[in-house]
Design an enzyme around this catalytic site. Structure first.
Site, PDB file in Angstrom:
ATOM      1  N   LYS A  57       0.578  -1.580  -0.479  1.00 47.24           N
ATOM      2  CA  LYS A  57      -0.049  -0.306  -0.043  1.00 47.24           C
ATOM      3  C   LYS A  57       1.229   1.327  -0.317  1.00 47.24           C
ATOM      4  O   LYS A  57       0.193   1.872  -0.242  1.00 47.24           O
ATOM      5  CB  LYS A  57      -1.066  -0.442   1.026  1.00 47.24           C
ATOM      6  CG  LYS A  57      -1.917  -1.299   0.714  1.00 47.24           C
ATOM      7  CD  LYS A  57      -3.106  -1.065   1.776  1.00 47.24           C
ATOM      8  CE  LYS A  57      -4.983  -1.118   1.472  1.00 47.24           C
ATOM      9  NZ  LYS A  57      -4.331  -3.407   1.760  1.00 47.24           N
TER      10      LYS A  57
ATOM     11  N   GLU B 274      -9.473   6.966   2.830  1.00 49.29           N
ATOM     12  CA  GLU B 274     -11.717   6.123   3.588  1.00 49.29           C
ATOM     13  C   GLU B 274     -10.500   4.548   3.883  1.00 49.29           C
ATOM     14  O   GLU B 274      -8.753   4.652   3.347  1.00 49.29           O
ATOM     15  CB  GLU B 274     -11.927   5.603   2.387  1.00 49.29           C
ATOM     16  CG  GLU B 274     -11.957   4.181   1.733  1.00 49.29           C
ATOM     17  CD  GLU B 274     -10.563   4.268   0.528  1.00 49.29           C
ATOM     18  OE1 GLU B 274     -10.480   5.690   0.116  1.00 49.29           O
ATOM     19  OE2 GLU B 274      -9.579   3.665   0.390  1.00 49.29           O
TER      20      GLU B 274
ATOM     21  N   SER C  98       2.072  -9.367  -0.525  1.00 47.96           N
ATOM     22  CA  SER C  98       1.462  -7.702  -1.057  1.00 47.96           C
ATOM     23  C   SER C  98       1.878  -7.203   0.473  1.00 47.96           C
ATOM     24  O   SER C  98       1.776  -6.375   0.934  1.00 47.96           O
ATOM     25  CB  SER C  98      -0.257  -8.456  -1.423  1.00 47.96           C
ATOM     26  OG  SER C  98      -0.760  -9.235  -0.632  1.00 47.96           O
TER      27      SER C  98
HETATM   28  C1  LIG Z   1      -5.077  -4.133   0.877  1.00 48.43           C
HETATM   29  C2  LIG Z   1      -4.458  -5.224   0.597  1.00 48.43           C
HETATM   30  C3  LIG Z   1      -4.952  -6.168   0.064  1.00 48.43           C
HETATM   31  C4  LIG Z   1      -6.107  -5.645  -1.140  1.00 48.43           C
HETATM   32  O1  LIG Z   1      -5.791  -5.081  -1.515  1.00 48.43           O
HETATM   33  P1  LIG Z   1      -5.373  -4.863  -3.089  1.00 48.43           P
HETATM   34  O2  LIG Z   1      -5.563  -3.592  -4.036  1.00 48.43           O
HETATM   35  O3  LIG Z   1      -6.476  -5.556  -3.680  1.00 48.43           O
HETATM   36  O4  LIG Z   1      -3.895  -4.750  -3.386  1.00 48.43           O
HETATM   37  C5  LIG Z   1      -4.170  -7.065   0.194  1.00 48.43           C
HETATM   38  N1  LIG Z   1      -3.587  -7.638   0.482  1.00 48.43           N
HETATM   39  C6  LIG Z   1      -2.414  -6.463   1.304  1.00 48.43           C
HETATM   40  C7  LIG Z   1      -1.501  -6.993   2.842  1.00 48.43           C
HETATM   41  C8  LIG Z   1      -3.208  -5.534   2.223  1.00 48.43           C
HETATM   42  O5  LIG Z   1      -3.151  -4.598   2.671  1.00 48.43           O
END
Ligand SMILES: *Cc1c(COP(=O)(O)O)cnc(C)c1O
Length: 394
Positions: free
Chosen positions: A85, A107, A374
């Site tokens: 993020k 948000e 992620s």
């Molecule tokens: C917010 C988040 C997501 C989901 O958001 P995307 O916009 O689909 O990437 C996925 N993994 C993590 C670790 C997150 O914090």
């Protein structure tokens, strides 16, 4: 293609009061994305603050254990604030600063985007206000505390289901009454044009690095890139520079929740229908009246009732495939990666790991799978313990 559209998806379905802010943003982004000093400054924030480039790590124990394809993990979990993020928020807050804005609003659902936004805002000396559903505020006390610690004001949203979708609606409303000094940092590849394009471009650093790294290590492109999909920002970031490479299969893992044949799911592409919400045309989970349905996933970061329009398009043209992964499979993968590689993944990312666990054994050893990790899973330990009937102190 029409401006702001991916095939028939996307667009800018917004009230007239937002139109000037959106057009100002579009022209600023089109200018700064080609501006050398902007890009230098952003790259320096990525490298010196966010800890980029993130490693592409060969998961050798996992690969050995599954006896098939070679598995690599793109370590977005090692970024400052613990997920992908930060890539988007640094880009957007820097852009807002260049535009002369002094106030950032955003948000947040589980609070991860709120914390990242508060971080970037304080770093770049901007005022910051975060809108969060009442339900989420109650569930995510630690992230609320962090946002305040980072100097942000947190507003409680109690309309509708008092969760993420209501927080997005409220932030759009808030933006429309104060656009002169304020930029709305949307947290994923969603909302009206130009947000899906802006967020995708800032997140595309992920696939830019992956491509370079895998060519350095293996001297060839991967066979699969797998990522979890909530709104779709980490996935599009991991896919983007491979879209033209038709031999690379792109796989998005949606939150199946308790199953796509139950009401407790957030798999917008698998079960959703085309609709218009939050300023965009895309797939949304809807009830029989076309109202946005309540969604569920064990993973707070994936339980958004829609998906970014570029994913809807990639799905329709069959360039990417979207697969639901259920809670139990994600929890298994969460524990598997922890035990196998000593890496505790975010429960969101565990959805992508779960799919790799399914397909790797069926592939030959010369095939390469890249999983976009992620985020890190510290935030999820208490919830997973509870899922397994254990109670730990948070
Ligand atoms: C917010 C988040 C997501 C989901 O958001 P995307 O916009 O689909 O990437 C996925 N993994 C993590 C670790 C997150 O914090």
């Amino acid at each position: 293609m029409n401006k702001g559209y991916f095939g028939k998806y996307g667009g800018m379905f917004i009230p007239e009061t937002l139109m000037s802010a959106i057009l100002e943003l579009e022209s600023a982004f089109n200018y700064y994305k080609n501006d050398e000093s902007f890009n230098k400054e952003l790259q320096s924030l990525f490298n010196n603050y966010a800890n980029r480039p993130s490693p592409l790590y060969f998961a050798s124990r996992m690969s050995d254990d599954l006896k098939g394809a070679k598995i690599y993990l793109k370590r977005e979990d090692l970024n400052h604030t613990g997920s992908h993020k930060i890539n988007n928020v640094l880009g957007q807050v820097l852009l807002a600063k260049k535009m002369g804005k002094t106030r950032i609003i955003a948000e947040t659902g589980a609070g991860q985007h709120g914390v990242a936004t508060a971080t970037a805002a304080t770093l770049l000396n901007m005022e910051c206000e975060i809108f969060m559903g009442k339900e989420d505020i109650n569930r995510q006390a630690l992230n609320v505390y962090k946002m305040k610690l980072l100097g942000a004001k947190v507003h409680c949203v109690d309309s509708g289901t008092a969760t993420l979708k209501d927080a997005v609606s409220q932030t759009l409303r808030e933006w429309s009454v104060r656009i002169d000094d304020t930029h709305y940092v949307i947290g994923s590849v969603m909302g009206p044009h130009p947000f899906p394009m802006i967020v995708r471009d800032f997140q595309s650093i992920i696939s830019r690095e992956i491509k370079q790294q895998i060519l350095d290590i293996e001297n060839k492109l991967p066979n699969f890139v797998i990522a979890c999909v909530g709104g779709g920002s980490n996935a599009i970031g991991a896919f983007y520079h491979f879209i033209q490479d038709k031999e690379v299969e792109l796989i998005g893992c949606e939150a199946g929740g308790r199953g796509v044949d139950t009401l407790d799911t957030a798999a917008s592409i698998t079960i959703g229908k085309v609709g218009i919400f939050h300023g965009m045309k895309s797939y949304f989970c809807q009830n029989e009246y076309g109202q946005i349905a309540p969604v569920y996933s064990i993973s707070a970061g994936l339980d958004y009732p829609g998906v970014g329009p570029e994913h809807a398009y990639l799905n329709d043209i069959k360039r990417a495939k979207y697969i639901p992964i259920c809670d139990n499979e994600a929890v298994f993968a969460f524990e598997y990666l922890s035990k196998m590689e000593g890496i505790i993944p975010a429960i969101e990312s565990a959805h992508a790991i779960a799919y790799a666990i399914k397909i790797a054994p069926k592939l030959s050893k010369d095939k390469i799978i890249i999983i976009n990790l992620s985020g890190r899973g510290d935030k999820d330990c208490a919830a997973i313990a509870k899922y397994n009937g254990e109670n730990i102190n948070e």
